[in-house]
Design a protein around this motif. Sequence first.
Motif: not given
Length: 383
Positions: A200, A222, A225, A254, A257, A260-261, A268, A270, A272-273, A276
Motif C-alpha cells: 500500500i 476500520d 474491514l 483487493e 476491500v 467491503h466497499e 475506503i 487509503k 484507513t486501509l 487497518t
Amino acid sequence: MPASSLYIGLMSGTSADGVDAALVEFKSDKIQLIDFISPSLPKALKKSLLALNDSPHLSLEQFSQLSFDIALQFSQAAQMLMTKNRLQASDIHAIGSHGQTIYHAPHIPMSVQIGHPAFVAKTTGIQTVADFRVDDMALGGQGAPFAPAFHQVLFTDDQACFVVNIGGIANISFLPGNRTPNQPPLGYDTGPGNALMDDICQQFFDKAFDENGELAKQGKVDSELLTLLLSHPYFLKTHPKSTGRETFNESWLEETVHQHEQNLGTTIVKQTLLSTLCELTAHSIAMEIKKVTMEHLPIESTLKIPVWIVGGGAQNQHLISRLQNQLPHYHVQSSAAKQIDPNAIEAMMCAWLAQQRMALNTIPLSAVTGAKRDAVLGGLWLP
C-alpha cells in the motif's frame, strides 16, 4: 579467527527488499554476529519476484533465469561481506543460503526456493548448504517456520518468552525457558506481517514502507474491514501451520476491500486501509500469543511475559505499540533491547543451519512443523 568457526548466512524474505548477509562466528556453543549487510535487489528483479505473489506462473525459461539471477545476487552479497571484513573464501567454513521462496505449498507438500546453491558455491569458492525445507516436508512437516529452533538457541533464558518475527509474513516462537528444558519450542506463521502494508505504501504513498508506522498512526482502523480480513480461514486453523504471499497477497486484499466497499457503498480511504492492515498484523499475532499462553503456561505466569520483536517490524514503533495494546500483560519490545540485532536474525539462522548441517545435527522442529521426526536439514554443494 579460525576458518572452521566462521560461516555466512544468506536470506531474502517475502518482501524481496534485498539479500540479508550475516557473518557469524560459532565458538564454544556461543553465536556471535560479526557483521551484517543487506544490499538491495535490482528493481526489475524485485518487481518480477513480487509479481509471482499474485500470479505464480512461470515458463521454465523464466524460472531458470530468475534462479540464476538470484544466485548471482546472493553470491555478490557474500563477496561484499567478505571484502568488507578483509576475508578470503578459505576463511569461511560454509555458506548457508536459504534462497528466495517463490512458492510454499505444504498441502502438496513442496516448497520452492530459487537461487541455485551450485552457482553460489562455485562463484564464491565456498561450500554451500541450501534447500533446507524439503527434508522436513518429506517427513510430513510444514517445512516452516525454522525460526523457533534457532530462537531457542539465541534467546536463552530461564523465563518463558515469545519471539515474533515480523517480515513480509509474521511468525511466532514460544520458548518455554530453561526451567522446563524438556519442553520443545513451538511456533508457526500467524499471517500477514509487513508485506501488505509495504504494498500500500509503494502503490499509494510513493514510499517503500511506513517508517515507524507514522502513516498508519495518523489513520483510523476500520473495524468492519478488520473483521472481514480476519475471517480468512487461515486464522481459524490450529498449528502446525504455515503460509506465505501465495495466500496473503495483493489480489486477496483487493478482493476483500472491494467486497467491503460494496457493502459500504463508498471507497475506503487509503490511510484507513493502511491503519487497518497494521491492526490486522498486531491482532493476528496477539491472538496466537494468547492461544499458546493458555495452552502452555499457567495463568499466574502470564504477567509481563517478554515478547521480543525481530525482523523489519521491530523498526515500526506504531506496530509495536498496537501489539502492546493487544497484550497488556506482556512486555513487547525489539530484540535490540537484548543486544540482538533484529534485522540480522534470519540471516544468522541460515548460517546456523549450515553449521548444524556440516555437523550432521538434527534440527528440533518436529514439534513445530508436525513432521514425523527431527531431521538433518539441507543439501551440500561443493565449490
